[in-house]
Design a protein around this motif. Structure first.
Motif, PDB file in Angstrom:
ATOM      1  N   LEU A  41      46.494  27.866  34.664  1.00 27.42           N
ATOM      2  CA  LEU A  41      46.897  29.265  34.701  1.00 27.42           C
ATOM      3  C   LEU A  41      48.409  29.466  34.647  1.00 27.42           C
ATOM      4  N   ILE A  42      49.170  28.795  35.482  1.00 25.88           N
ATOM      5  CA  ILE A  42      50.618  29.049  35.522  1.00 25.88           C
ATOM      6  C   ILE A  42      51.295  28.672  34.209  1.00 25.88           C
ATOM      7  N   PRO A  43      50.981  27.497  33.602  1.00 23.59           N
ATOM      8  CA  PRO A  43      51.545  27.243  32.274  1.00 23.59           C
ATOM      9  C   PRO A  43      51.131  28.298  31.249  1.00 23.59           C
ATOM     10  N   LEU A  44      49.906  28.789  31.346  1.00 25.17           N
ATOM     11  CA  LEU A  44      49.452  29.810  30.408  1.00 25.17           C
ATOM     12  C   LEU A  44      50.222  31.117  30.611  1.00 25.17           C
ATOM     13  N   VAL A  45      50.510  31.462  31.864  1.00 26.64           N
ATOM     14  CA  VAL A  45      51.327  32.648  32.151  1.00 26.64           C
ATOM     15  C   VAL A  45      52.709  32.502  31.514  1.00 26.64           C
ATOM     16  N   ALA A  46      53.303  31.322  31.662  1.00 27.77           N
ATOM     17  CA  ALA A  46      54.623  31.094  31.078  1.00 27.77           C
ATOM     18  C   ALA A  46      54.585  31.240  29.559  1.00 27.77           C
ATOM     19  N   VAL A  76      41.700  31.612  41.940  1.00 28.31           N
ATOM     20  CA  VAL A  76      42.928  31.146  41.295  1.00 28.31           C
ATOM     21  C   VAL A  76      43.763  32.333  40.826  1.00 28.31           C
ATOM     22  N   ALA A  77      43.144  33.251  40.071  1.00 26.92           N
ATOM     23  CA  ALA A  77      43.882  34.410  39.571  1.00 26.92           C
ATOM     24  C   ALA A  77      44.270  35.349  40.697  1.00 26.92           C
ATOM     25  N   VAL A  78      43.370  35.541  41.667  1.00 26.16           N
ATOM     26  CA  VAL A  78      43.672  36.420  42.796  1.00 26.16           C
ATOM     27  C   VAL A  78      44.882  35.902  43.573  1.00 26.16           C
ATOM     28  N   ALA A  79      44.879  34.611  43.879  1.00 27.68           N
ATOM     29  CA  ALA A  79      45.997  34.032  44.629  1.00 27.68           C
ATOM     30  C   ALA A  79      47.292  34.098  43.834  1.00 27.68           C
ATOM     31  N   ALA A  80      47.210  33.845  42.526  1.00 31.52           N
ATOM     32  CA  ALA A  80      48.413  33.886  41.694  1.00 31.52           C
ATOM     33  C   ALA A  80      48.978  35.299  41.623  1.00 31.52           C
ATOM     34  N   ALA A  81      48.123  36.295  41.437  1.00 35.78           N
ATOM     35  CA  ALA A  81      48.592  37.690  41.361  1.00 35.78           C
ATOM     36  C   ALA A  81      49.267  38.102  42.655  1.00 35.78           C
ATOM     37  N   ARG A  82      48.660  37.737  43.778  1.00 37.00           N
ATOM     38  CA  ARG A  82      49.238  38.115  45.067  1.00 37.00           C
ATOM     39  C   ARG A  82      50.563  37.398  45.311  1.00 37.00           C
TER      40      ARG A  82
END
Length: 230
Positions: A41-46, A76-82
């Motif tokens: 997820l984080i690499p994809l966000v970048a 995963v997405a919930v924690a990343a958004a928060r």
């Protein structure tokens, strides 16, 4: 305002950036996957932000699908958004996976009742049935697939989501076939961004939506044996 949308609840890892000033989705990436969302997820966000030409820290609203879905994946997405909202001083909001799946058919020129459905295995599905006027026929639920099929078969209906095949297999004999079948494996990430930009943050908390208990159970502790050793 820039909105960053994230989805890891089902069979994809997805991110999108929306500019509310222009109404444009500046970039959207989605990769099908059954597992590995946390690592990707984080690499994809970048990559998504680079494609959009913005820094992740420039986003002020972060939206995630909250479930139902994979018990651990959706976190995963919930924690990343928060976490991103906390780091940037922005806000995090959440939307039901079933609501995002249903929206394209509810917003159609000639809307139908929509059964949004996710296969939960063991003869059950996660499902929500919404009338064409957006009134709730039954709310997001963990329900026997035969019951979901029976309720949906009572009206002209669109069925959407990765539980389509399960519902069709349980469709009542003699009932009219669904008008639309849309077996998409995950929500449209660009649509999630648009819905997340419009939602009232107070009514859309970014926290997991679990409709049933986790299947895994902790291992029982070994019995305690008292008395002197042999």
């Amino acid at each position: 305002m820039l909105v960053l949308a994230l989805d890891t609840a089902l069979g994809a890892c997805s991110a999108a950036v929306l500019d509310t000033a222009s109404g444009r989705v500046l970039a959207a990436l989605s990769e099908p996957m059954a597992r590995g969302h946390a690592e990707r997820l984080i690499p994809l966000v970048a990559e998504t932000c680079a494609q959009a030409g913005v820094a992740p820290g420039a986003c002020l609203r972060f939206v995630a699908t909250t479930g139902p879905g994979s018990f651990t994946g959706l976190r995963v997405a919930v924690a990343a958004a928060r976490a991103m909202a906390l780091a940037t001083g922005g806000e995090a909001v959440g939307l039901s996976t079933l609501a995002v799946l249903a929206e394209p058919h509810l917003a159609a020129a000639e809307p139908l009742a929509v059964l949004a459905v996710i296969d939960a295995r063991y003869g059950h599905v996660y499902a929500a049935l919404t009338a064409a006027d957006r009134s709730e026929i039954f709310p997001p639920s963990y329900v026997a697939v035969a019951e979901a099929a029976r309720r949906a078969a009572a009206m002209p209906v669109a069925i959407v989501g990765p539980g389509v095949e399960a519902v069709l297999a349980a469709w009542p004999e003699g009932a009219s076939a669904p008008v639309i079948l849309d077996g998409r494996a995950a929500p449209d990430i660009g649509l999630l961004a648009r819905l997340g930009a419009a939602v009232d943050a107070a009514s859309a908390p970014c926290r997991p939506l679990y409709l049933k208990a986790v299947d895994a159970k902790p291992q029982a502790a070994p019995p305690v044996i008292s008395g002197p050793p042999p």
